[in-house]
Design a protein around this motif. Sequence first.
Motif, short mmCIF file in Angstrom:
data_model
loop_
_atom_site.label_atom_id
_atom_site.label_comp_id
_atom_site.label_asym_id
_atom_site.label_seq_id
_atom_site.Cartn_x
_atom_site.Cartn_y
_atom_site.Cartn_z
N LEU A 91 0.82 -1.21 0.00
CA LEU A 91 0.00 0.00 0.00
C LEU A 91 0.86 1.26 0.00
O LEU A 91 1.92 1.30 0.63
N HIS A 92 0.38 2.28 -0.69
CA HIS A 92 1.04 3.59 -0.72
C HIS A 92 0.44 4.45 0.40
O HIS A 92 -0.78 4.50 0.56
N LYS A 93 1.28 5.13 1.16
CA LYS A 93 0.80 6.02 2.21
C LYS A 93 0.81 7.45 1.69
O LYS A 93 1.84 7.92 1.22
N ILE A 94 -0.34 8.11 1.78
CA ILE A 94 -0.38 9.55 1.49
C ILE A 94 -0.13 10.23 2.83
O ILE A 94 -0.87 10.02 3.79
N THR A 95 0.95 11.01 2.90
CA THR A 95 1.35 11.62 4.17
C THR A 95 1.12 13.12 4.14
O THR A 95 1.03 13.74 3.08
N SER A 96 1.05 13.69 5.32
CA SER A 96 0.87 15.13 5.44
C SER A 96 2.19 15.85 5.16
O SER A 96 3.21 15.52 5.76
N PRO A 97 2.18 16.83 4.27
CA PRO A 97 3.40 17.55 3.96
C PRO A 97 3.73 18.65 4.97
O PRO A 97 4.73 19.35 4.84
N MET A 98 2.87 18.81 5.98
CA MET A 98 3.06 19.89 6.96
C MET A 98 2.28 19.60 8.23
O MET A 98 1.45 18.70 8.27
N VAL A 129 -5.19 20.27 4.31
CA VAL A 129 -4.50 20.46 5.58
C VAL A 129 -4.36 21.97 5.76
O VAL A 129 -3.75 22.65 4.95
N GLU A 130 -4.99 22.46 6.83
CA GLU A 130 -4.97 23.90 7.11
C GLU A 130 -3.83 24.20 8.06
O GLU A 130 -3.68 23.58 9.11
N ALA A 131 -2.99 25.16 7.65
CA ALA A 131 -1.88 25.59 8.48
C ALA A 131 -1.80 27.11 8.43
O ALA A 131 -1.70 27.69 7.35
N MET A 132 -1.88 27.75 9.57
CA MET A 132 -1.79 29.21 9.68
C MET A 132 -2.79 29.91 8.75
O MET A 132 -2.44 30.81 8.01
N LYS A 133 -4.02 29.44 8.77
CA LYS A 133 -5.14 30.03 8.00
C LYS A 133 -4.99 29.84 6.49
O LYS A 133 -5.71 30.44 5.72
N LEU A 134 -4.05 28.99 6.06
CA LEU A 134 -3.91 28.65 4.65
C LEU A 134 -4.40 27.23 4.46
O LEU A 134 -3.98 26.32 5.17
N PHE A 135 -5.31 27.04 3.49
CA PHE A 135 -5.89 25.73 3.22
C PHE A 135 -5.13 25.10 2.05
O PHE A 135 -5.22 25.57 0.92
N ASN A 136 -4.37 24.05 2.33
CA ASN A 136 -3.52 23.40 1.34
C ASN A 136 -4.18 22.11 0.87
O ASN A 136 -4.43 21.21 1.67
N GLU A 137 -4.45 22.03 -0.43
CA GLU A 137 -5.06 20.83 -1.00
C GLU A 137 -3.98 19.76 -1.15
O GLU A 137 -2.91 20.02 -1.70
N ILE A 138 -4.27 18.56 -0.68
CA ILE A 138 -3.33 17.45 -0.74
C ILE A 138 -3.78 16.51 -1.85
O ILE A 138 -4.93 16.08 -1.88
#
Length: 168
Positions: A91-98, A129-138
């Motif tokens: 299986l491939h793991k999709i991981t959080s970049p932040m 993944v939301e970081a510092m009010k920025l919504f990052n599409e994974i």
Amino acid sequence: MLKVQEIRELIKLVDQSSIDEFVYEIDGSKIKMKKNGTVTVASMQPITPTTAPAAVQTIPVAAVTPAAPAVEVKQEDPKVETPTERDTTNLHKITSPMVGTFYASPTPDSDEYVKVGSNVSKDSIVCIVEAMKLFNEIEAEVNGEIVEVLVKNGQLVEYGQPLFLVKP
């Protein structure tokens, strides 16, 4: 005179050490701490021959030291497969970049991007993944089928933490 923060630091240091009793005197003020079941803290009033002795407050040690976390033991059905028992080698793991907050959908009232059984392509958006009010599409980064969602909506995630398992 000692500040409250300095007294707290002293309490932590005495609590973490192997000593049973600690006495500190400066400019007529006295602090006395004991670890044999109670902690005794003297008030920080200067002692002069014309004044009464400093008031003493006794606090149980349990109030100063944090309680040990409760341990819950669950007996599980041996037939039920848990994530730790699953063979994840293929299986491939999709991981959080932040570091941030995981969101499974673009808005609270809309459907999730993907669910278990969803087919994804390399450029498919699987979460935000939301970081510092920025919504990052994974993106999925691989073609395949979502086998397992490893985090819950609104959960805090760490850098490199697996979010999804994908069967390529």
